[in-house]
Scaffold this motif. Structure first.
Motif, PDB file in Angstrom:
ATOM      1  N   LEU A 118     -52.613 -48.321 -12.855  1.00  0.00           N
ATOM      2  CA  LEU A 118     -52.475 -48.809 -11.492  1.00  0.00           C
ATOM      3  C   LEU A 118     -53.779 -48.573 -10.751  1.00  0.00           C
ATOM      4  N   ASP A 119     -54.165 -49.509  -9.922  1.00  0.00           N
ATOM      5  CA  ASP A 119     -55.320 -49.328  -9.054  1.00  0.00           C
ATOM      6  C   ASP A 119     -54.791 -48.622  -7.808  1.00  0.00           C
ATOM      7  N   MET A 120     -54.789 -47.310  -7.836  1.00  0.00           N
ATOM      8  CA  MET A 120     -54.144 -46.515  -6.790  1.00  0.00           C
ATOM      9  C   MET A 120     -54.780 -46.742  -5.420  1.00  0.00           C
ATOM     10  N   ARG A 121     -56.070 -46.978  -5.382  1.00  0.00           N
ATOM     11  CA  ARG A 121     -56.729 -47.206  -4.105  1.00  0.00           C
ATOM     12  C   ARG A 121     -56.153 -48.441  -3.408  1.00  0.00           C
ATOM     13  N   ARG A 122     -55.838 -49.469  -4.165  1.00  0.00           N
ATOM     14  CA  ARG A 122     -55.319 -50.713  -3.586  1.00  0.00           C
ATOM     15  C   ARG A 122     -53.794 -50.789  -3.572  1.00  0.00           C
ATOM     16  N   ALA A 123     -53.123 -50.122  -4.501  1.00  0.00           N
ATOM     17  CA  ALA A 123     -51.663 -50.264  -4.638  1.00  0.00           C
ATOM     18  C   ALA A 123     -50.871 -49.248  -3.818  1.00  0.00           C
TER      19      ALA A 123
END
Length: 135
Positions: A118-123
């Motif tokens: 997961l792209d945690m910064r964006r999600a």
């Protein structure tokens, strides 16, 4: 939390489906599941985010609730802080993420299993506008 296993899909998960009285689901578990249901499609919260939102418990307690009762809610939206897909449920979760348009980071060829993270910064979702009704 390193490994969380989800119950089989056929197992009852919410109070109305549990054998016995409706109060068979602990109050804390009900609150955790309520937060999971608030997370919009394409967004995620970490186990720690959910605990912080509730101002109760911690990441391990949230992970335990999700492992025991999370099958009836969008479990794939409550995740590890490092963005690694839930061990043992990677492909099911990935299908949900792709359907919902959840931001992912594609895995490099050296990554084990070549699964994205997961792209945690964006999600990551902080509760935003939909959180205003939260008490």
């Amino acid at each position: 939390m390193s490994e969380v296993s989800l119950p089989d899909d056929g197992r009852p998960e919410r109070p109305g489906a549990l054998p016995g009285p409706p109060d068979a689901l602990p109050e804390y578990a009900e609150r955790v599941l309520d937060v999971a249901e608030l997370i919009p499609p394409g967004r995620v919260m970490t186990y720690g985010d959910v605990a912080e939102w509730l101002a109760e418990g911690g990441p391990r307690q949230v992970g335990r609730v999700m492992a025991l009762y999370g099958g009836a809610v969008p479990w794939w939206r409550v995740v590890r802080a490092d963005g690694v897909l839930l061990p043992g449920h990677e492909l099911r979760a990935l299908a949900h993420y792709r359907t919902e348009g959840t931001p992912l980071k594609e895995a490099g060829r050296a990554a084990e299993g070549h699964l994205p993270r997961l792209d945690m910064r964006r999600a990551r979702w902080d509760g935003g506008e939909r959180a205003q009704g939260h008490t």
